[in-house]
Design a protein around this motif. Structure first.
Motif, mmCIF file in Angstrom:
data_model
loop_
_atom_site.group_PDB
_atom_site.id
_atom_site.type_symbol
_atom_site.label_atom_id
_atom_site.label_comp_id
_atom_site.label_asym_id
_atom_site.label_seq_id
_atom_site.Cartn_x
_atom_site.Cartn_y
_atom_site.Cartn_z
ATOM 1 N N GLU A 5 165.343 6.151 130.942
ATOM 2 C CA GLU A 5 166.549 6.500 130.192
ATOM 3 C C GLU A 5 166.347 7.799 129.423
ATOM 4 O OE1 GLU A 5 169.497 3.175 128.743
ATOM 5 O OE2 GLU A 5 167.454 2.690 128.095
ATOM 6 N N ARG A 6 165.151 8.012 128.871
ATOM 7 C CA ARG A 6 164.856 9.260 128.147
ATOM 8 C C ARG A 6 164.970 10.472 129.054
ATOM 9 N NH1 ARG A 6 159.711 6.645 125.363
ATOM 10 N NH2 ARG A 6 160.787 5.519 123.725
ATOM 11 N N LYS A 7 164.751 10.263 130.357
ATOM 12 C CA LYS A 7 164.857 11.348 131.343
ATOM 13 C C LYS A 7 166.248 11.438 131.950
ATOM 14 C CE LYS A 7 160.089 10.420 132.638
ATOM 15 N NZ LYS A 7 159.250 9.834 133.689
ATOM 16 N N GLY A 8 167.167 10.583 131.482
ATOM 17 C CA GLY A 8 168.530 10.591 132.007
ATOM 18 C C GLY A 8 168.709 9.771 133.272
ATOM 19 N N LEU A 9 167.759 8.921 133.589
ATOM 20 C CA LEU A 9 167.838 8.083 134.791
ATOM 21 C C LEU A 9 168.184 6.653 134.418
ATOM 22 C CD1 LEU A 9 164.518 9.326 136.419
ATOM 23 C CD2 LEU A 9 166.822 10.088 136.983
ATOM 24 N N LEU A 10 168.876 5.974 135.302
ATOM 25 C CA LEU A 10 169.203 4.563 135.102
ATOM 26 C C LEU A 10 168.394 3.747 136.108
ATOM 27 C CD1 LEU A 10 173.074 4.743 134.655
ATOM 28 C CD2 LEU A 10 171.321 4.626 132.895
ATOM 29 N N VAL A 11 167.307 3.147 135.625
ATOM 30 C CA VAL A 11 166.409 2.371 136.479
ATOM 31 C C VAL A 11 166.245 0.993 135.862
ATOM 32 C CG1 VAL A 11 164.088 2.252 137.480
ATOM 33 C CG2 VAL A 11 165.190 4.478 137.161
ATOM 34 N N ALA A 12 166.361 -0.034 136.699
ATOM 35 C CA ALA A 12 166.236 -1.411 136.224
ATOM 36 C C ALA A 12 164.828 -1.676 135.691
ATOM 37 C CB ALA A 12 166.545 -2.389 137.354
ATOM 38 N N ALA A 13 164.764 -2.396 134.588
ATOM 39 C CA ALA A 13 163.487 -2.755 133.986
ATOM 40 C C ALA A 13 162.830 -3.861 134.803
ATOM 41 C CB ALA A 13 163.688 -3.212 132.552
ATOM 42 N N TYR A 14 161.515 -3.817 134.824
ATOM 43 C CA TYR A 14 160.723 -4.810 135.544
ATOM 44 C C TYR A 14 159.830 -5.587 134.578
ATOM 45 C CZ TYR A 14 156.336 -6.144 137.848
ATOM 46 O OH TYR A 14 155.216 -6.808 138.249
ATOM 47 N N ALA A 15 159.331 -4.895 133.565
ATOM 48 C CA ALA A 15 158.341 -5.488 132.668
ATOM 49 C C ALA A 15 158.745 -5.325 131.217
ATOM 50 C CB ALA A 15 156.989 -4.819 132.879
ATOM 51 N N VAL A 16 158.279 -6.259 130.401
ATOM 52 C CA VAL A 16 158.372 -6.114 128.951
ATOM 53 C C VAL A 16 156.984 -5.668 128.513
ATOM 54 C CG1 VAL A 16 158.750 -7.263 126.754
ATOM 55 C CG2 VAL A 16 160.158 -7.853 128.720
#
Length: 111
Positions: A53-64
């Motif tokens: 998100e900081r890079k402007g990308l929307l990627v699903a989270a996998y890990a906490v």
């Protein structure tokens, strides 16, 4: 039904002994059923990777991920404010950086 390939081991081979200073398995480090439930709740509330998100990308989270490594301290382990959602590659990069350090190829760009 196919059979698994046989593993070659020389005669007299035994598994190497674990060091006294080796890391306990993930369940003994606190990642049990309670963590599994908490992880699912956190991912549902924070479904995107914060690094991407900081890079402007929307990627699903996998890990906490624990922002500050807990190193066995259960108070730090369960500190909700110390958690962040990461995708698989960002989590691997951060973990590698923590284990090897920036001078050994870990990058070290994450806090």
């Amino acid at each position: 039904m196919p059979k698994a390939a046989k593993t070659f081991r020389p005669k007299g081979w035994t598994a190497p002994a674990r060091n006294a200073d080796s890391r306990p398995n993930f369940r003994r480090r606190g990642y049990g059923a309670a963590w599994d439930k908490a992880r699912l709740v956190f991912i549902a509330a924070h479904p995107l990777c914060v690094e991407c998100e900081r890079k402007g990308l929307l990627v699903a989270a996998y890990a906490v991920d624990h922002i500050v490594p807990h190193r066995g301290d259960m108070k730090v382990f369960w500190d909700y404010d110390n958690w962040q959602s990461l995708c698989r590659s960002c989590h691997a990069r951060k973990s590698r950086s923590e284990q090897l350090g920036p001078a050994r190829g870990g990058g070290g760009s994450n806090p």
